[in-house]
Scaffold this motif. Structure first.
Motif, PDB file in Angstrom:
ATOM      1  N   ARG A 127      10.294  -7.282   4.299  1.00  0.00           N
ATOM      2  CA  ARG A 127      10.264  -8.586   3.625  1.00  0.00           C
ATOM      3  C   ARG A 127       9.083  -9.408   4.102  1.00  0.00           C
ATOM      4  NH1 ARG A 127      16.179  -8.457   4.119  1.00  0.00           N
ATOM      5  NH2 ARG A 127      16.869  -7.518   2.139  1.00  0.00           N
ATOM      6  N   ALA A 128       8.825  -9.375   5.415  1.00  0.00           N
ATOM      7  CA  ALA A 128       7.728 -10.184   5.965  1.00  0.00           C
ATOM      8  C   ALA A 128       6.375  -9.652   5.502  1.00  0.00           C
ATOM      9  CB  ALA A 128       7.807 -10.211   7.492  1.00  0.00           C
ATOM     10  N   ALA A 129       6.235  -8.329   5.433  1.00  0.00           N
ATOM     11  CA  ALA A 129       4.956  -7.750   5.008  1.00  0.00           C
ATOM     12  C   ALA A 129       4.781  -7.924   3.499  1.00  0.00           C
ATOM     13  CB  ALA A 129       4.884  -6.276   5.383  1.00  0.00           C
ATOM     14  N   ALA A 130       5.903  -7.993   2.784  1.00  0.00           N
ATOM     15  CA  ALA A 130       5.887  -8.126   1.318  1.00  0.00           C
ATOM     16  C   ALA A 130       5.070  -7.017   0.664  1.00  0.00           C
ATOM     17  CB  ALA A 130       5.394  -9.512   0.886  1.00  0.00           C
ATOM     18  N   LEU A 131       5.164  -5.827   1.247  1.00  0.00           N
ATOM     19  CA  LEU A 131       4.489  -4.632   0.723  1.00  0.00           C
ATOM     20  C   LEU A 131       5.419  -3.449   0.915  1.00  0.00           C
ATOM     21  CD1 LEU A 131       1.013  -5.041   2.469  1.00  0.00           C
ATOM     22  CD2 LEU A 131       1.387  -5.032  -0.017  1.00  0.00           C
ATOM     23  N   LEU A 186       4.760  11.303   1.443  1.00  0.00           N
ATOM     24  CA  LEU A 186       5.463  10.353   2.313  1.00  0.00           C
ATOM     25  C   LEU A 186       6.507   9.569   1.524  1.00  0.00           C
ATOM     26  CD1 LEU A 186       2.377   8.752   4.110  1.00  0.00           C
ATOM     27  CD2 LEU A 186       3.787  10.683   4.882  1.00  0.00           C
ATOM     28  N   ILE A 187       7.478   9.032   2.225  1.00  0.00           N
ATOM     29  CA  ILE A 187       8.475   8.157   1.604  1.00  0.00           C
ATOM     30  C   ILE A 187       7.951   6.723   1.612  1.00  0.00           C
ATOM     31  CG2 ILE A 187      10.793   7.190   1.829  1.00  0.00           C
ATOM     32  CD1 ILE A 187      11.580   9.864   3.231  1.00  0.00           C
ATOM     33  N   ALA A 188       8.025   6.051   0.452  1.00  0.00           N
ATOM     34  CA  ALA A 188       7.706   4.628   0.399  1.00  0.00           C
ATOM     35  C   ALA A 188       8.991   3.845   0.654  1.00  0.00           C
ATOM     36  CB  ALA A 188       7.114   4.267  -0.959  1.00  0.00           C
ATOM     37  N   HIS A 189       8.975   3.045   1.721  1.00  0.00           N
ATOM     38  CA  HIS A 189      10.141   2.228   2.070  1.00  0.00           C
ATOM     39  C   HIS A 189       9.993   0.870   1.400  1.00  0.00           C
ATOM     40  CE1 HIS A 189      10.064   5.396   5.046  1.00  0.00           C
ATOM     41  NE2 HIS A 189      11.322   5.132   5.349  1.00  0.00           N
ATOM     42  N   VAL A 190      11.086   0.400   0.833  1.00  0.00           N
ATOM     43  CA  VAL A 190      11.077  -0.865   0.098  1.00  0.00           C
ATOM     44  C   VAL A 190      12.316  -1.668   0.497  1.00  0.00           C
ATOM     45  CG1 VAL A 190       9.746  -0.036  -1.891  1.00  0.00           C
ATOM     46  CG2 VAL A 190      12.224   0.331  -1.832  1.00  0.00           C
ATOM     47  N   PRO A 191      12.255  -3.020   0.313  1.00  0.00           N
ATOM     48  CA  PRO A 191      13.387  -3.841   0.755  1.00  0.00           C
ATOM     49  C   PRO A 191      14.579  -3.810  -0.187  1.00  0.00           C
ATOM     50  CG  PRO A 191      11.626  -5.232  -0.088  1.00  0.00           C
ATOM     51  CD  PRO A 191      11.096  -3.830  -0.094  1.00  0.00           C
ATOM     52  N   ASP A 192      14.359  -3.439  -1.451  1.00  0.00           N
ATOM     53  CA  ASP A 192      15.473  -3.388  -2.409  1.00  0.00           C
ATOM     54  C   ASP A 192      15.070  -2.580  -3.644  1.00  0.00           C
ATOM     55  OD1 ASP A 192      13.980  -5.169  -4.134  1.00  0.00           O
ATOM     56  OD2 ASP A 192      14.661  -6.827  -2.867  1.00  0.00           O
ATOM     57  N   PRO A 199      21.328  -7.363  16.243  1.00  0.00           N
ATOM     58  CA  PRO A 199      21.396  -7.629  14.803  1.00  0.00           C
ATOM     59  C   PRO A 199      20.389  -8.678  14.340  1.00  0.00           C
ATOM     60  CG  PRO A 199      23.209  -8.722  15.922  1.00  0.00           C
ATOM     61  CD  PRO A 199      22.478  -7.934  16.958  1.00  0.00           C
ATOM     62  N   VAL A 200      19.823  -9.472  15.259  1.00  0.00           N
ATOM     63  CA  VAL A 200      18.887 -10.495  14.795  1.00  0.00           C
ATOM     64  C   VAL A 200      17.476 -10.105  15.210  1.00  0.00           C
ATOM     65  CG1 VAL A 200      18.329 -12.943  14.791  1.00  0.00           C
ATOM     66  CG2 VAL A 200      20.684 -12.222  15.164  1.00  0.00           C
ATOM     67  N   PRO A 201      16.667  -9.586  14.272  1.00  0.00           N
ATOM     68  CA  PRO A 201      15.309  -9.191  14.645  1.00  0.00           C
ATOM     69  C   PRO A 201      14.512 -10.405  15.105  1.00  0.00           C
ATOM     70  CG  PRO A 201      15.884  -8.446  12.417  1.00  0.00           C
ATOM     71  CD  PRO A 201      16.950  -9.392  12.847  1.00  0.00           C
ATOM     72  N   ASP A 202      13.718 -10.223  16.150  1.00  0.00           N
ATOM     73  CA  ASP A 202      12.930 -11.323  16.686  1.00  0.00           C
ATOM     74  C   ASP A 202      11.851 -11.732  15.671  1.00  0.00           C
ATOM     75  OD1 ASP A 202      12.010 -12.927  19.108  1.00  0.00           O
ATOM     76  OD2 ASP A 202      10.186 -11.894  18.468  1.00  0.00           O
ATOM     77  N   PRO A 203      11.879 -12.995  15.211  1.00  0.00           N
ATOM     78  CA  PRO A 203      10.971 -13.411  14.129  1.00  0.00           C
ATOM     79  C   PRO A 203       9.495 -13.274  14.509  1.00  0.00           C
ATOM     80  CG  PRO A 203      12.624 -15.107  14.581  1.00  0.00           C
ATOM     81  CD  PRO A 203      12.773 -14.082  15.641  1.00  0.00           C
ATOM     82  N   GLU A 204       9.163 -13.552  15.775  1.00  0.00           N
ATOM     83  CA  GLU A 204       7.748 -13.442  16.166  1.00  0.00           C
ATOM     84  C   GLU A 204       7.285 -11.994  16.171  1.00  0.00           C
ATOM     85  OE1 GLU A 204       6.772 -15.568  19.770  1.00  0.00           O
ATOM     86  OE2 GLU A 204       7.885 -17.324  19.024  1.00  0.00           O
ATOM     87  N   ALA A 205       8.144 -11.110  16.660  1.00  0.00           N
ATOM     88  CA  ALA A 205       7.788  -9.682  16.665  1.00  0.00           C
ATOM     89  C   ALA A 205       7.605  -9.188  15.230  1.00  0.00           C
ATOM     90  CB  ALA A 205       8.872  -8.877  17.375  1.00  0.00           C
ATOM     91  N   ILE A 206       8.516  -9.588  14.354  1.00  0.00           N
ATOM     92  CA  ILE A 206       8.425  -9.165  12.955  1.00  0.00           C
ATOM     93  C   ILE A 206       7.154  -9.707  12.304  1.00  0.00           C
ATOM     94  CG2 ILE A 206       9.503  -9.364  10.667  1.00  0.00           C
ATOM     95  CD1 ILE A 206      11.004  -7.475  12.591  1.00  0.00           C
TER      96      ILE A 206
END
Ligand code: TXA
Ligand code: MG
Length: 332
Positions: free
Chosen positions: A133-137, A64-70, A9-16
């Motif tokens: 969220r990290a990519a902000a795109l 293609l599908i555009a994936h978004v955070p919200d 459940p906790v994505p690795d921050p460095e990998a992200i």
């Protein structure tokens, strides 16, 4: 290609952070969603999106599908946000539902295959959401497999299908939903189901009222929706839908080559590699592609699939099985 472990459940921050940097600089990142793994690129960068089509060997007339955070970010990509979209987003996002809406011009033609609408979705996976969220795109992503092959539900499936064509694979373990999102077209006066999935017709109708069925597939309409290509989501083996009564006869056609089966009943199946599948549609969907991948790996020439119940809850599973199946009377 770098393979970075990013288990929930906790994505690795460095990998992200590393994967987000790859997205921001125009590269390709394969990442887990709750449905299947996606092959992602910056959805606002046509050059980056072109690399997706090249890596998959997919014709670029497939949108293609555009994936978004919200939903807020989704609204930046679409020209209209009808009440229905708001209700559906509220009820099903994050989750396995894709909404097709009129696009804004910031969305490159390549993402929509030149169509006036764009498909948007908020995936329900902690790794996918952290990456977005990290990519902000927004991230354009089809399933992370070569065109017409089986969709990947593990990082291993991705690396075997695409290997060095991807810059990074984020390994988030096996996906849970297991088949691609439900796709709903909201551009007309009545919402239209373009691809059934595990968000069911009944759930959608409960939220927004009547839904039109998928359009009949013709060679020209296939481009509306790549999921509508006749043979899609297919294993290497010939897949045959059967009832238990036909198993003996069908298995005999294999000419002694290894045969696998996806089995629902307790009967003894006369095949080398029977796989017992759950009687519940959600559990079945969750395991479907992994089971087909493993039967392919065992060198099966034919996979007999016990026909699931003809009930609305099985629509998504039936759709994938029908597309993967050998048409009646065809060479096997
Ligand atoms: O679960 C999923 O949807 C996965 C994960 C990675 O999110 N993605 C996926 O992408 O399955 P893909 O490219 O294999 O399928 C894209 C689907 C098509 O079947 C089509 O129905 C729809 O999205 N689609 C995309 N853009 C569209 C558009 N502008 N108009 C109509 N349909 C569109
Ligand atoms: Mg696909």
């Amino acid at each position: 290609m770098r393979r970075l472990s990013a288990f929930p459940p906790v994505p690795d921050p460095e990998a992200i952070a590393a994967a987000a940097e790859v997205i921001r600089s125009g590269g390709l990142v394969a990442f887990p969603t709750e449905t299947v793994y996606g092959l992602g690129a910056n959805a606002l960068d046509a050059q980056a999106v072109r690399r997706i089509f090249e890596a998959k060997g997919r014709p670029d007339n497939n949108p293609l599908i555009a994936h978004v955070p919200d939903a807020l970010v989704a609204r930046e990509l679409v020209a209209e946000w009808p009440e229905r979209a708001a209700l559906l987003a509220e009820r099903f996002w994050p989750g396995p539902l894709t909404l097709v809406l009129p696009r804004r011009s910031i969305v490159p033609d390549l993402v929509t295959a030149g169509l006036p609408a764009v498909a948007v979705r908020v995936p329900a996976h902690p790794v996918a959401l952290a990456l977005l969220r990290a990519a902000a795109l927004p991230i354009a992503a089809p399933s992370a497999n070569r065109f017409t092959e089986l969709s990947p539900t593990t990082a291993d499936h991705v690396s075997r299908s695409l290997g060095e064509q991807v810059d990074v694979i984020l390994d988030g373990g096996p996906t849970t939903v297991g088949i691609e999102s439900t796709v709903l077209d909201l551009t007309g006066s009545t919402p239209r189901l373009l691809r059934p999935g595990m968000v069911t017709l009944a759930e959608l109708e409960h939220t927004v009222g009547a839904i039109a069925p998928p359009p009949l597939v013709t060679p020209t309409s296939a481009r509306l929706s790549p999921g509508m290509h006749e043979r899609h989501y297919a294993p290497r083996a010939s897949l045959v839908l059967v009832s238990p009564a036909d198993v003996e006869r069908e298995a005999a056609r294999s000419g002694g080559m290894p045969v696998g089966a996806l089995v629902l009943s307790d009967l003894l199946w006369p095949v080398q590699h029977p796989v017992r599948m759950p009687n519940d549609p959600a559990a079945y969907a969750s395991r479907l592609y992994a089971a087909l991948h493993s039967l392919d790996d065992l060198g099966c020439h034919m996979i007999l699939v016990e026909r699931p119940p003809d009930a609305p809850a099985w629509l998504g599973v039936m759709d994938r099985l029908r597309r993967a199946a050998v048409p009646d009377g065809a060479e096997r």
